[in-house]
Scaffold this active site. Structure first.
Site, PDB file in Angstrom:
ATOM      1  N   TYR A 133      -8.920   3.982  -4.508  1.00  0.00           N
ATOM      2  CA  TYR A 133      -7.813   4.554  -4.040  1.00  0.00           C
ATOM      3  C   TYR A 133      -8.795   4.543  -3.072  1.00  0.00           C
ATOM      4  CZ  TYR A 133      -4.725   6.843  -0.358  1.00  0.00           C
ATOM      5  OH  TYR A 133      -3.914   7.317   0.631  1.00  0.00           O
ATOM      6  N   ASP A 192      -5.474   0.329  -4.835  1.00  0.00           N
ATOM      7  CA  ASP A 192      -5.012   0.145  -3.434  1.00  0.00           C
ATOM      8  C   ASP A 192      -6.553   0.484  -2.613  1.00  0.00           C
ATOM      9  OD1 ASP A 192      -4.063   0.493  -1.302  1.00  0.00           O
ATOM     10  OD2 ASP A 192      -3.134   2.153  -1.283  1.00  0.00           O
ATOM     11  N   HIS A 294       5.232   1.578  -2.167  1.00  0.00           N
ATOM     12  CA  HIS A 294       3.945   0.280  -2.857  1.00  0.00           C
ATOM     13  C   HIS A 294       4.424  -0.548  -3.849  1.00  0.00           C
ATOM     14  CE1 HIS A 294      -0.006   0.860  -1.314  1.00  0.00           C
ATOM     15  NE2 HIS A 294       0.638   2.097  -0.365  1.00  0.00           N
TER      16      HIS A 294
END
Length: 304
Positions: A133, A192, A294
């Site tokens: 992340y 991500d 997402h």
């Protein structure tokens, strides 16, 4: 066949209320990587990870960040930046040391406890899978205009933190990829990355050229991580001429309905593994319900 999914759940408690547990139970994935779990161990919903083995780093700030890697078999090894991880097998989470040596770049030491990165060696395939992340960041000071920003101007502090993270992570990524290769393993970075790499990865690219996530220096950094000999953007390899497929849409307005999204969630694989990718899907919703802002990015790898 190895089916791998990555999804930023934007809070596992919220995504479970929307049906994540059913998606997890029925999608047939062998590996699922999660970002923004955003719950400490005692706040996770019952059955948060279904019947998977779970390696989790929740981070040390309640309600923020948190990454996980879910696997069908218990992982052969787990490496976290904090030096510990939570494991479930399946069942209650327990804290265990993640003792494999991890050498962090100077820029990453200050964020080692934030729950932004976790990697595991699969027990049933010669593959190392990581969940990342990457910080969202912000605008440099010279681009900050109070009237066009959702956040209060910060003099470029969030931008500098993101750029420092990327600089340190680039060196870490090279080391861990080479370590996997030396151990006879392929390497797969998922997660991500909070960057749309090219114009194909952002529907409204013209009006976002001075927005975080599409800044020239962010896109250049992303490109520097890729090459035919190091890491390959798997979904882009499968869709070389297409716009998208996007994986993030704002909850506001009609961006989801009109597919005005961003591609922020990636599979970056060593070349041999990338060539094994035979199909992919972005699961925009589950039975008509969006699981998160997402959507899961699912790729099938034929390792035969």
């Amino acid at each position: 066949m190895l089916r791998v999914a990555t999804v930023n759940v934007n809070g596992i408690r919220a995504t479970h209320r929307r049906g994540f547990g059913d998606w997890l139970a029925t999608r047939g994935c062998d590996v699922v990587t999660l970002q923004e779990v955003r719950a400490q161990a005692d706040k996770l919903p019952d059955g948060a990870f279904g019947d998977y083995h779970a390696a989790v780093d929740t981070g040390d700030v309640a309600g923020r960040n948190g990454v996980a890697v879910l696997t069908r078999q218990a992982p052969a090894a787990v490496r976290s930046w904090s030096g510990t991880a939570l494991l479930a097998g399946p069942g209650a989470l327990r804290e265990v040391p993640a003792p494999d040596r991890v050498t962090l770049a100077r820029e990453l030491r200050a964020v080692a406890g934030q729950g932004r990165y976790l990697e595991v060696d699969l027990a049933d395939h010669p593959v190392t899978v990581a969940s990342l992340y990457l910080p969202k960041g912000g605008l440099p000071a010279e681009l900050q205009r109070p009237g066009r920003m959702r956040e209060a101007p910060d003099g470029g502090a969030r931008y500098r933190r993101k750029m420092a993270f990327m600089a340190g992570f680039s060196r870490y990524l090279t080391r861990t990829r080479r370590a996997a290769t030396a151990a006879g393993r392929e390497f797969l970075l998922t997660g991500d990355l909070n960057i749309a790499h090219t114009r194909q990865d952002l529907a409204a690219w013209r009006r976002n050229q001075q927005n975080d996530g599409f800044l020239p220096e962010e896109r250049e950094w992303f490109g520097d991580q890729l090459s035919a000999r190091t890491l390959v953007d798997v979904v882009r390899r499968l869709h070389p001429q297409e716009d998208g497929p996007y994986s993030w849409w704002s909850w506001l307005g009609r961006s989801f309905a009109t597919d005005a999204g961003w591609r922020l969630d990636y599979h970056l694989a060593t070349p041999r593994l990338a060539r094994a990718a035979v199909g992919d899907s972005v699961d925009r919703d589950h039975h008509g319900v969006r699981l998160s802002d997402h959507s899961p990015v699912v790729v099938d790898y034929d390792l035969a």
